[in-house]
Design a protein around this motif. Structure first.
Motif, PDB file in Angstrom:
ATOM      1  N   HIS A   1       0.831  -1.217   0.000  1.00  0.00           N
ATOM      2  CA  HIS A   1       0.000   0.000   0.000  1.00  0.00           C
ATOM      3  C   HIS A   1       0.863   1.265   0.000  1.00  0.00           C
ATOM      4  CE1 HIS A   1      -4.034  -1.604   0.084  1.00  0.00           C
ATOM      5  NE2 HIS A   1      -3.689  -2.486   1.000  1.00  0.00           N
ATOM      6  N   SER A   2       2.005   1.245   0.693  1.00  0.00           N
ATOM      7  CA  SER A   2       2.823   2.476   0.704  1.00  0.00           C
ATOM      8  C   SER A   2       3.383   2.752  -0.693  1.00  0.00           C
ATOM      9  CB  SER A   2       3.937   2.396   1.753  1.00  0.00           C
ATOM     10  OG  SER A   2       4.857   1.402   1.401  1.00  0.00           O
ATOM     11  N   PHE A   3       3.679   1.704  -1.455  1.00  0.00           N
ATOM     12  CA  PHE A   3       4.139   1.875  -2.846  1.00  0.00           C
ATOM     13  C   PHE A   3       3.039   2.548  -3.671  1.00  0.00           C
ATOM     14  CE2 PHE A   3       4.150   0.259  -7.218  1.00  0.00           C
ATOM     15  CZ  PHE A   3       5.459   0.445  -7.617  1.00  0.00           C
ATOM     16  N   PHE A   4       1.808   2.033  -3.567  1.00  0.00           N
ATOM     17  CA  PHE A   4       0.741   2.555  -4.428  1.00  0.00           C
ATOM     18  C   PHE A   4       0.224   3.915  -3.976  1.00  0.00           C
ATOM     19  CE2 PHE A   4       0.313  -2.046  -5.545  1.00  0.00           C
ATOM     20  CZ  PHE A   4       0.627  -1.899  -6.883  1.00  0.00           C
ATOM     21  N   LYS A   5       0.144   4.111  -2.665  1.00  0.00           N
ATOM     22  CA  LYS A   5      -0.439   5.380  -2.188  1.00  0.00           C
ATOM     23  C   LYS A   5       0.345   6.586  -2.703  1.00  0.00           C
ATOM     24  CE  LYS A   5      -3.056   3.920   1.907  1.00  0.00           C
ATOM     25  NZ  LYS A   5      -4.260   3.708   1.173  1.00  0.00           N
TER      26      LYS A   5
ATOM     27  N   ASP B   1       6.619   6.439 -11.278  1.00  0.00           N
ATOM     28  CA  ASP B   1       6.243   7.439 -10.280  1.00  0.00           C
ATOM     29  C   ASP B   1       4.750   7.735 -10.324  1.00  0.00           C
ATOM     30  OD1 ASP B   1       8.836   7.548  -9.573  1.00  0.00           O
ATOM     31  OD2 ASP B   1       9.314   9.365 -10.701  1.00  0.00           O
ATOM     32  N   LYS B   2       4.162   7.576 -11.504  1.00  0.00           N
ATOM     33  CA  LYS B   2       2.726   7.806 -11.662  1.00  0.00           C
ATOM     34  C   LYS B   2       2.081   6.533 -12.183  1.00  0.00           C
ATOM     35  CE  LYS B   2       1.016  12.414 -12.537  1.00  0.00           C
ATOM     36  NZ  LYS B   2       0.684  13.459 -13.496  1.00  0.00           N
ATOM     37  N   ILE B   3       1.061   6.069 -11.498  1.00  0.00           N
ATOM     38  CA  ILE B   3       0.290   4.917 -11.976  1.00  0.00           C
ATOM     39  C   ILE B   3      -1.175   5.354 -12.000  1.00  0.00           C
ATOM     40  CG2 ILE B   3      -0.418   2.538 -11.464  1.00  0.00           C
ATOM     41  CD1 ILE B   3       2.281   2.200  -9.986  1.00  0.00           C
ATOM     42  N   TYR B   4      -1.778   5.290 -13.189  1.00  0.00           N
ATOM     43  CA  TYR B   4      -3.145   5.812 -13.313  1.00  0.00           C
ATOM     44  C   TYR B   4      -4.194   4.781 -12.932  1.00  0.00           C
ATOM     45  CZ  TYR B   4      -1.295   9.860 -15.782  1.00  0.00           C
ATOM     46  OH  TYR B   4      -0.625  11.004 -16.099  1.00  0.00           O
ATOM     47  N   THR B   5      -5.265   5.287 -12.336  1.00  0.00           N
ATOM     48  CA  THR B   5      -6.471   4.488 -12.121  1.00  0.00           C
ATOM     49  C   THR B   5      -7.635   5.223 -12.783  1.00  0.00           C
ATOM     50  OG1 THR B   5      -6.874   5.588 -10.003  1.00  0.00           O
ATOM     51  CG2 THR B   5      -5.735   3.464  -9.928  1.00  0.00           C
ATOM     52  N   GLY B   6      -8.718   4.496 -13.027  1.00  0.00           N
ATOM     53  CA  GLY B   6      -9.892   5.099 -13.670  1.00  0.00           C
ATOM     54  C   GLY B   6     -10.239   4.335 -14.936  1.00  0.00           C
ATOM     55  N   VAL B   7     -11.131   4.914 -15.722  1.00  0.00           N
ATOM     56  CA  VAL B   7     -11.524   4.283 -16.985  1.00  0.00           C
ATOM     57  C   VAL B   7     -10.574   4.772 -18.066  1.00  0.00           C
ATOM     58  CG1 VAL B   7     -13.374   3.966 -18.675  1.00  0.00           C
ATOM     59  CG2 VAL B   7     -13.934   4.219 -16.240  1.00  0.00           C
ATOM     60  N   PHE B   8      -9.852   3.852 -18.678  1.00  0.00           N
ATOM     61  CA  PHE B   8      -8.892   4.188 -19.739  1.00  0.00           C
ATOM     62  C   PHE B   8      -9.593   4.244 -21.095  1.00  0.00           C
ATOM     63  CE2 PHE B   8      -4.541   3.681 -17.871  1.00  0.00           C
ATOM     64  CZ  PHE B   8      -4.947   3.414 -16.575  1.00  0.00           C
ATOM     65  N   TYR B   9     -10.448   3.261 -21.329  1.00  0.00           N
ATOM     66  CA  TYR B   9     -11.026   3.140 -22.672  1.00  0.00           C
ATOM     67  C   TYR B   9     -12.450   2.610 -22.595  1.00  0.00           C
ATOM     68  CZ  TYR B   9     -11.689   1.719 -27.515  1.00  0.00           C
ATOM     69  OH  TYR B   9     -12.182   1.573 -28.782  1.00  0.00           O
ATOM     70  N   GLN B  10     -13.335   3.231 -23.389  1.00  0.00           N
ATOM     71  CA  GLN B  10     -14.700   2.707 -23.511  1.00  0.00           C
ATOM     72  C   GLN B  10     -15.200   2.941 -24.923  1.00  0.00           C
ATOM     73  OE1 GLN B  10     -17.717   4.236 -20.793  1.00  0.00           O
ATOM     74  NE2 GLN B  10     -19.022   2.473 -21.202  1.00  0.00           N
ATOM     75  N   ARG B  11     -15.682   1.865 -25.518  1.00  0.00           N
ATOM     76  CA  ARG B  11     -16.305   1.982 -26.842  1.00  0.00           C
ATOM     77  C   ARG B  11     -17.763   1.596 -26.665  1.00  0.00           C
ATOM     78  NH1 ARG B  11     -16.044  -1.558 -31.698  1.00  0.00           N
ATOM     79  NH2 ARG B  11     -14.650  -2.912 -30.535  1.00  0.00           N
ATOM     80  N   GLU B  12     -18.635   2.567 -26.850  1.00  0.00           N
ATOM     81  CA  GLU B  12     -20.057   2.301 -26.643  1.00  0.00           C
ATOM     82  C   GLU B  12     -20.710   1.952 -27.970  1.00  0.00           C
ATOM     83  OE1 GLU B  12     -21.774   4.760 -23.173  1.00  0.00           O
ATOM     84  OE2 GLU B  12     -20.243   6.022 -24.080  1.00  0.00           O
ATOM     85  N   GLY B  13     -21.759   1.156 -27.888  1.00  0.00           N
ATOM     86  CA  GLY B  13     -22.540   0.840 -29.085  1.00  0.00           C
ATOM     87  C   GLY B  13     -22.038  -0.357 -29.863  1.00  0.00           C
ATOM     88  N   ALA B  14     -20.903  -0.952 -29.468  1.00  0.00           N
ATOM     89  CA  ALA B  14     -20.427  -2.156 -30.161  1.00  0.00           C
ATOM     90  C   ALA B  14     -21.333  -3.327 -29.780  1.00  0.00           C
ATOM     91  CB  ALA B  14     -18.991  -2.456 -29.752  1.00  0.00           C
ATOM     92  N   LEU B  15     -21.740  -4.109 -30.771  1.00  0.00           N
ATOM     93  CA  LEU B  15     -22.643  -5.217 -30.482  1.00  0.00           C
ATOM     94  C   LEU B  15     -21.893  -6.339 -29.762  1.00  0.00           C
ATOM     95  CD1 LEU B  15     -24.684  -5.426 -33.816  1.00  0.00           C
ATOM     96  CD2 LEU B  15     -25.417  -4.457 -31.619  1.00  0.00           C
TER      97      LEU B  15
END
Ligand code: SF4
Ligand code: MG
Length: 303
Positions: free
Chosen positions: A222-226, A254-268
């Protein structure tokens, strides 16, 4: 957040709480294991989305995090090592009204089950895949996994790992996944927001979750990620831009991102394209399906 997906028959008539998703067994994870935060976040997400437990199926493979279905109140299947996505795909195609959530670890999902990861993503089957990525094999007491960093010393690599780690996010994007995100178990509220978006998404969704193994991985704790975790949405990221998504996903240091990286809507999805599955509703509800008696005989034979 607006939830747009409709859960046919899956919404509870009364408001549920996280306690309604508490399983019969208590987790046997080590004190401080990151997986507790993931369990809490999913219980919160499903309660806030008010999805009835009986309309959810959780499926897992083998590993510490794969014990998850026993700790979560829904239908559940604890399957074979690396085979959770194959079982989940079968269940989803037979009954695509189910909310299917697959839970497991990095070794199970990206190593033993790596082929299923690729093919479930490219088929865009409407499954949410939660990978508790601790960059090690925890259940077998600490060997390198597909996501271990170069130089990591473990029981299996006493002089340090020389293998390049797999990048789950770029792999998923390049293989056709239509929702790709990363969460951190130390921030369960943010993780829960991502989970609600992933479950609401129609199509294959991956959340790679930084979920420290406090017992066997002392490099990535946790100390690494925080000190390193940053929310991608605070940087004005455009989730429809797959190139920007890949660039952000390749950032590790030094920076590690969290969140939504990619979304493609409407693909069947596969089930929306396949005429046999699309036109007459779930196979599980059709005339000619197994009778209860036939189903019981099969289950008894397998037990
Ligand atoms: Fe969690 Fe690691 Fe303990 Fe397994 S060994 S329960 S992954 S802390
Ligand atoms: Mg692991």
């Amino acid at each position: 957040m607006t939830i747009t997906k409709e859960f046919s028959g899956g919404s509870s008539p009364i408001q549920l709480t996280p306690k309604d998703f508490k399983g019969l067994a208590d987790p046997d994870w080590c004190a401080g294991c990151g997986d507790f935060g993931v369990l809490n976040a999913l219980q919160r997400s499903c309660a806030e989305m008010n999805i009835s437990p009986h309309s959810i199926l959780t499926v897992s493979g083998i590993g510490c995090s794969s014990n998850f279905p026993g700790y979560f109140n829904s239908y559940g299947m604890h399957t074979l090592h690396g085979r959770s996505l194959a079982v989940a795909a079968g269940a989803k195609l037979a009954n695509h009204e189910l909310t299917v959530i697959v839970t497991g670890g990095d070794g199970d999902g990206y190593g033993i089950g790596g082929n299923h990861f690729t093919h479930t993503a490219r088929r865009n089957i409407d499954i949410t895949y939660l990978v508790m990525n601790n960059q090690i094999y925890g259940l077998t007491t600490g060997q390198i996994s597909p996501t271990s960093s170069v130089g990591m010393r473990t029981k299996s690599t006493p002089f340090g790992s020389v293998e390049t780690p797999l990048n789950p996010l770029t792999s998923a994007i390049m293989n056709g996944a239509t929702f790709v995100a990363r969460g951190y178990s130390g921030d369960p509220r943010h993780l829960s927001d991502i989970m609600k978006q992933a479950i609401s998404h129609t199509g294959f969704s991956l959340i790679d979750i930084l979920s420290p193994c406090v017992t066997f991985n002392h490099d990535n704790d946790h100390s690494f990620f925080k000190q390193r975790v940053h929310k991608l949405e605070e940087e004005g990221h455009d989730t429809s831009d797959w190139k920007a998504a890949c660039e952000s996903a390749m950032q590790w240091g030094d920076k590690i991102y969290t969140g939504v990286f990619y979304q493609r809507e409407g693909a069947l999805t596969l089930e929306q394209q396949e005429p046999v599955l699309r036109d007459d509703g779930p196979l599980s509800g059709r005339a000619g399906s197994l009778t209860e008696d036939q189903g019981s005989k099969i289950i008894n034979a397998l037990m």
